[in-house]
Design a protein around this motif. Structure first.
Motif, PDB file in Angstrom:
ATOM      1  N   VAL A 278       2.381  -8.855 -11.606  1.00 32.45           N
ATOM      2  CA  VAL A 278       1.793  -7.546 -11.320  1.00 32.45           C
ATOM      3  C   VAL A 278       0.855  -7.580 -10.123  1.00 32.45           C
ATOM      4  CG1 VAL A 278       0.308  -5.723 -12.261  1.00 32.45           C
ATOM      5  CG2 VAL A 278       2.027  -6.808 -13.723  1.00 32.45           C
ATOM      6  N   LEU A 279      -0.007  -8.588 -10.042  1.00 38.45           N
ATOM      7  CA  LEU A 279      -1.010  -8.619  -8.980  1.00 38.45           C
ATOM      8  C   LEU A 279      -0.413  -8.840  -7.597  1.00 38.45           C
ATOM      9  CD1 LEU A 279      -3.911 -10.644 -10.646  1.00 38.45           C
ATOM     10  CD2 LEU A 279      -3.743  -8.165 -10.305  1.00 38.45           C
ATOM     11  N   ALA A 280       0.788  -9.416  -7.554  1.00 38.89           N
ATOM     12  CA  ALA A 280       1.394  -9.704  -6.247  1.00 38.89           C
ATOM     13  C   ALA A 280       2.753  -9.020  -6.112  1.00 38.89           C
ATOM     14  CB  ALA A 280       1.538 -11.214  -6.058  1.00 38.89           C
ATOM     15  N   MET A 281       2.818  -7.779  -6.567  1.00 38.13           N
ATOM     16  CA  MET A 281       4.094  -7.058  -6.539  1.00 38.13           C
ATOM     17  C   MET A 281       4.607  -6.855  -5.117  1.00 38.13           C
ATOM     18  SD  MET A 281       3.475  -4.173  -9.497  1.00 38.13           S
ATOM     19  CE  MET A 281       5.028  -3.356  -9.141  1.00 38.13           C
TER      20      MET A 281
ATOM     21  N   TRP B 222       6.081 -14.342   0.738  1.00 41.71           N
ATOM     22  CA  TRP B 222       6.365 -13.476   1.882  1.00 41.71           C
ATOM     23  C   TRP B 222       5.911 -12.070   1.499  1.00 41.71           C
ATOM     24  CZ3 TRP B 222      11.705 -10.930   2.822  1.00 41.71           C
ATOM     25  CH2 TRP B 222      11.641 -10.123   3.955  1.00 41.71           C
ATOM     26  N   GLN B 223       4.925 -11.585   2.239  1.00 42.03           N
ATOM     27  CA  GLN B 223       4.434 -10.242   1.948  1.00 42.03           C
ATOM     28  C   GLN B 223       5.412  -9.220   2.524  1.00 42.03           C
ATOM     29  OE1 GLN B 223       0.124  -9.000   1.890  1.00 42.03           O
ATOM     30  NE2 GLN B 223       0.744  -7.880   3.745  1.00 42.03           N
ATOM     31  N   ARG B 224       6.037  -8.505   1.614  1.00 41.05           N
ATOM     32  CA  ARG B 224       7.066  -7.544   2.018  1.00 41.05           C
ATOM     33  C   ARG B 224       6.468  -6.216   2.501  1.00 41.05           C
ATOM     34  NH1 ARG B 224      10.589  -7.833  -3.399  1.00 41.05           N
ATOM     35  NH2 ARG B 224       8.474  -7.677  -4.242  1.00 41.05           N
ATOM     36  N   HIS B 225       5.317  -5.834   1.912  1.00 37.34           N
ATOM     37  CA  HIS B 225       4.642  -4.599   2.320  1.00 37.34           C
ATOM     38  C   HIS B 225       3.194  -4.675   1.850  1.00 37.34           C
ATOM     39  CE1 HIS B 225       4.930  -3.319  -1.889  1.00 37.34           C
ATOM     40  NE2 HIS B 225       6.208  -3.665  -1.852  1.00 37.34           N
ATOM     41  N   ARG B 226       2.376  -3.789   2.331  1.00 40.67           N
ATOM     42  CA  ARG B 226       0.970  -3.791   1.946  1.00 40.67           C
ATOM     43  C   ARG B 226       0.841  -3.467   0.470  1.00 40.67           C
ATOM     44  NH1 ARG B 226      -3.108  -0.752   5.820  1.00 40.67           N
ATOM     45  NH2 ARG B 226      -4.480  -1.871   4.343  1.00 40.67           N
ATOM     46  N   ALA B 227      -0.189  -4.028  -0.153  1.00 44.41           N
ATOM     47  CA  ALA B 227      -0.408  -3.802  -1.580  1.00 44.41           C
ATOM     48  C   ALA B 227      -0.852  -2.371  -1.842  1.00 44.41           C
ATOM     49  CB  ALA B 227      -1.458  -4.776  -2.102  1.00 44.41           C
ATOM     50  N   ALA B 228      -0.350  -1.812  -2.942  1.00 42.22           N
ATOM     51  CA  ALA B 228      -0.771  -0.461  -3.321  1.00 42.22           C
ATOM     52  C   ALA B 228      -2.249  -0.457  -3.690  1.00 42.22           C
ATOM     53  CB  ALA B 228       0.071   0.034  -4.494  1.00 42.22           C
TER      54      ALA B 228
ATOM     55  N   ASP C 122     -14.006  -5.894   1.591  1.00 42.34           N
ATOM     56  CA  ASP C 122     -14.481  -4.517   1.448  1.00 42.34           C
ATOM     57  C   ASP C 122     -13.436  -3.637   0.766  1.00 42.34           C
ATOM     58  OD1 ASP C 122     -12.672  -4.738   3.472  1.00 42.34           O
ATOM     59  OD2 ASP C 122     -13.666  -3.279   4.791  1.00 42.34           O
ATOM     60  N   PRO C 123     -13.023  -4.017  -0.493  1.00 48.37           N
ATOM     61  CA  PRO C 123     -12.022  -3.190  -1.163  1.00 48.37           C
ATOM     62  C   PRO C 123     -12.580  -1.810  -1.484  1.00 48.37           C
ATOM     63  CG  PRO C 123     -12.981  -4.732  -2.714  1.00 48.37           C
ATOM     64  CD  PRO C 123     -13.508  -5.103  -1.363  1.00 48.37           C
ATOM     65  N   ALA C 124     -11.704  -0.832  -1.494  1.00 49.11           N
ATOM     66  CA  ALA C 124     -12.121   0.534  -1.818  1.00 49.11           C
ATOM     67  C   ALA C 124     -12.539   0.586  -3.288  1.00 49.11           C
ATOM     68  CB  ALA C 124     -10.981   1.509  -1.563  1.00 49.11           C
ATOM     69  N   PRO C 125     -13.656   1.246  -3.600  1.00 48.17           N
ATOM     70  CA  PRO C 125     -14.111   1.334  -5.003  1.00 48.17           C
ATOM     71  C   PRO C 125     -13.040   1.892  -5.932  1.00 48.17           C
ATOM     72  CG  PRO C 125     -15.852   2.062  -3.530  1.00 48.17           C
ATOM     73  CD  PRO C 125     -14.633   1.874  -2.673  1.00 48.17           C
ATOM     74  N   ARG C 126     -12.285   2.854  -5.454  1.00 45.59           N
ATOM     75  CA  ARG C 126     -11.246   3.446  -6.294  1.00 45.59           C
ATOM     76  C   ARG C 126     -10.152   2.427  -6.607  1.00 45.59           C
ATOM     77  NH1 ARG C 126      -7.865   9.028  -4.973  1.00 45.59           N
ATOM     78  NH2 ARG C 126      -6.620   9.010  -6.916  1.00 45.59           N
ATOM     79  N   ALA C 127      -9.818   1.575  -5.633  1.00 45.39           N
ATOM     80  CA  ALA C 127      -8.799   0.550  -5.855  1.00 45.39           C
ATOM     81  C   ALA C 127      -9.272  -0.463  -6.890  1.00 45.39           C
ATOM     82  CB  ALA C 127      -8.456  -0.160  -4.546  1.00 45.39           C
ATOM     83  N   VAL C 128     -10.569  -0.824  -6.807  1.00 48.25           N
ATOM     84  CA  VAL C 128     -11.126  -1.780  -7.773  1.00 48.25           C
ATOM     85  C   VAL C 128     -11.113  -1.185  -9.170  1.00 48.25           C
ATOM     86  CG1 VAL C 128     -13.203  -3.046  -8.461  1.00 48.25           C
ATOM     87  CG2 VAL C 128     -12.540  -2.935  -6.047  1.00 48.25           C
ATOM     88  N   ALA C 129     -11.503   0.077  -9.291  1.00 52.55           N
ATOM     89  CA  ALA C 129     -11.547   0.735 -10.596  1.00 52.55           C
ATOM     90  C   ALA C 129     -10.149   0.838 -11.203  1.00 52.55           C
ATOM     91  CB  ALA C 129     -12.181   2.122 -10.459  1.00 52.55           C
ATOM     92  N   THR C 130      -9.188   1.196 -10.368  1.00 53.36           N
ATOM     93  CA  THR C 130      -7.805   1.306 -10.856  1.00 53.36           C
ATOM     94  C   THR C 130      -7.275  -0.054 -11.291  1.00 53.36           C
ATOM     95  OG1 THR C 130      -7.418   3.165  -9.361  1.00 53.36           O
ATOM     96  CG2 THR C 130      -5.488   2.041 -10.263  1.00 53.36           C
ATOM     97  N   ALA C 131      -7.556  -1.080 -10.500  1.00 54.50           N
ATOM     98  CA  ALA C 131      -7.099  -2.425 -10.845  1.00 54.50           C
ATOM     99  C   ALA C 131      -7.712  -2.884 -12.163  1.00 54.50           C
ATOM    100  CB  ALA C 131      -7.445  -3.400  -9.730  1.00 54.50           C
TER     101      ALA C 131
END
Length: 495
Positions: free
Chosen positions: A118-121, A461-467, A474-483
């Motif tokens: 999940v963490l590296a989808m 191999w990173q296929r695309h940027r992580a959702a 400096d992760p976005a607070p909303r991304a941290v909360a969702t994770a």
């Protein structure tokens, strides 16, 4: 076999007759390092070959072994004293493993996808196995073709170069194998260094990438200590004190035949041979009678018609003598043979009964044609006694109940177990071989053997940027909360 080292020459003699069978220049420490340096260059070339090209070279080598099998068997017989039939059987087993490794290596070691989770989808996970580089193989004398090729074949198939140090009792066999390789492949991917323990120590301390050692547990500890100096990884097969269990429902004739073959084959000089038998009370007498009947027709000798030949190492005769005489002094009974059966360099079949568990004949590796048959109440006691050994290489069980036999096999503290046979695993290339405890660690043969001589490498191999891009300062607070919410949903529900 006796050896003499003088003026940098190793002289080998036939153990049965004492005649000189070979003289071989000893590889000194400087020459060992030069050999490893050549192997390093050859390893780069060999690893760069397409897997199909490596397979082709290995199969050409295989054909050299097959077409020259009678010549090779003669060298084995001259250096070890074993009958030609035994030498040929050893070569056949070795060739089966070589063929399997050559044909399966590309499939077993190929790059493959793994689940990203999940963490590296957004990543593709890849696992591949790459060659180590140069593998040093230190081989034994008892099976000078089959045993070292269990490491050499798989190391070569995995893409490594090999420097092989054979026993000082069987250098001629090793040179034959290397010369056969040179006819199959012009590059020095397989080379041989010759000598005694000093040569082995030089190889161990050289810049090899792994050591594969077969020999006594005592020597294995010295090899391991030397490898620790450079953190060189190693795989060890350190001998055994293998047990055979005879259940109440066993086929007694089959069990007795297997026990006799496993104990006396190659003059008892088999790491995974049978040294101890635990027969339950109900069938003990019948089993012992069958063993005595079958050993009556077995003869040791120097001629090719003998069932087995001499003790290859003169010093091992005295080990056999000590185990037998001490066991008898401790109250054991000689059901077949006895001290008079020991007539150096030969030892005729010896069967002991009622040997105390603390006796050397039950605790130490005898490595001679001696079989101990002890009575036990039931198979549970047999398993307990079998597992009390510090060795754990192989075992055998005889029972007509398949499920019971497989359940007992799981309970035995060994690397391999045969049900209703002995040494069955040795002829199946897909099965790994190795032990626990003083029998060593690591595995040769099979897919595990190919991976033993490879290095697992992880690639992403990173296929695309992580959702949810949280792997940053400096992760976005909303991304941290969702994770965090997803984390709790996934792992916080107790199931």
């Amino acid at each position: 076999m006796s050896t003499e080292a003088s003026a940098a020459i190793l002289t080998t003699r036939n153990p049965a007759t004492g005649e000189v069978v070979g003289e071989h220049p000893i590889t000194d420490e400087a020459a060992v390092h030069e050999t490893v340096a050549r192997a390093r260059q050859a390893a780069s070339w060999w690893a760069g070959q397409d897997p199909r090209q490596r397979r082709s070279a290995l199969l050409r080598w295989k054909r050299e072994l097959v077409n020259g099998s009678m010549e090779l068997a003669a060298v084995v017989r001259a250096e070890t004293g074993k009958p030609t039939g035994g030498a040929l059987f050893e070569i056949m087993l070795a060739v089966e493993h070589l063929d399997w490794a050559a044909r399966r290596a590309a499939r077993v070691l190929r790059r493959r996808k793994v689940s990203s989770g999940v963490l590296a989808m957004n990543h593709l996970g890849l696992l591949e196995y790459v060659p180590l580089g140069v593998v040093g193989v230190i081989g034994p004398w008892n099976y000078p073709v089959y045993t070292p090729l269990g490491s050499i074949s798989y190391a070569l198939a995995a893409g490594n170069a090999v420097v092989f140090k054979p026993s000082e009792y069987t250098p001629g066999v090793a040179r034959w194998l290397a010369e056969a390789w040179s006819r199959a492949c012009p590059e020095p991917v397989l080379q041989v260094v010759i000598g005694d323990g000093a040569t082995g120590a030089a190889l161990t301390r050289s810049e090899v990438d792994k050591i594969a050692f077969t020999g006594s547990a005592a020597t294995a500890r010295k090899v391991m200590a030397a490898c620790a100096e450079r953190l060189t990884p190693l795989v060890i097969e350190g001998g055994g004190k293998d047990a055979l269990i005879v259940a109440a429902d066993a086929d007694i004739e089959a069990a007795a035949g297997a026990a006799v073959f496993g104990a006396l084959g190659n003059a008892g000089q088999t790491c995974a041979g049978v040294e101890r038998v635990y027969a339950v009370t109900e069938v003990y007498d019948r089993f012992l009678d069958a063993v005595k009947e079958k050993t009556a027709a077995i003869r040791s000798g120097a001629d090719d018609a003998a069932a087995y030949g001499p003790m290859t190492m003169p010093g091992q005769v005295e080990v056999v003598r000590r185990h037998v005489t001490e066991a008898l002094a401790d109250g054991a009974v000689a059901a077949v043979g006895g001290p008079d059966s020991i007539r150096p360099p030969f030892v005729d079949p010896i069967v002991l009964t009622g040997v105390p568990e603390e006796s050397a004949a039950m605790r130490e590796e005898t490595f001679g044609p001696v079989l101990v048959v002890n009575k036990v109440r039931d198979v549970d006691e047999a398993v307990q006694r079998a597992n009390e050994s510090r060795y754990g290489l192989a075992a055998a069980i005889f029972t007509r109940d398949k499920q019971h036999g497989l359940a007992l096999a799981r309970r035995l503290r060994t690397g391999a177990t045969s049900v209703n046979s002995v040494l069955g695993f040795a002829a199946i290339p897909a099965l790994p071989f190795g032990g626990v405890g003083d029998s060593g660690f690591g595995r040769i043969h099979g897919a595990d053997g190919l991976r033993e001589f490879s290095r697992a490498k992880a690639v992403t191999w990173q296929r695309h940027r992580a959702a949810l891009d949280i792997m940053r300062f400096d992760p976005a607070p909303r991304a941290v909360a969702t994770a965090l919410k997803l984390f709790r949903l996934r792992h916080g529900r107790g199931r």
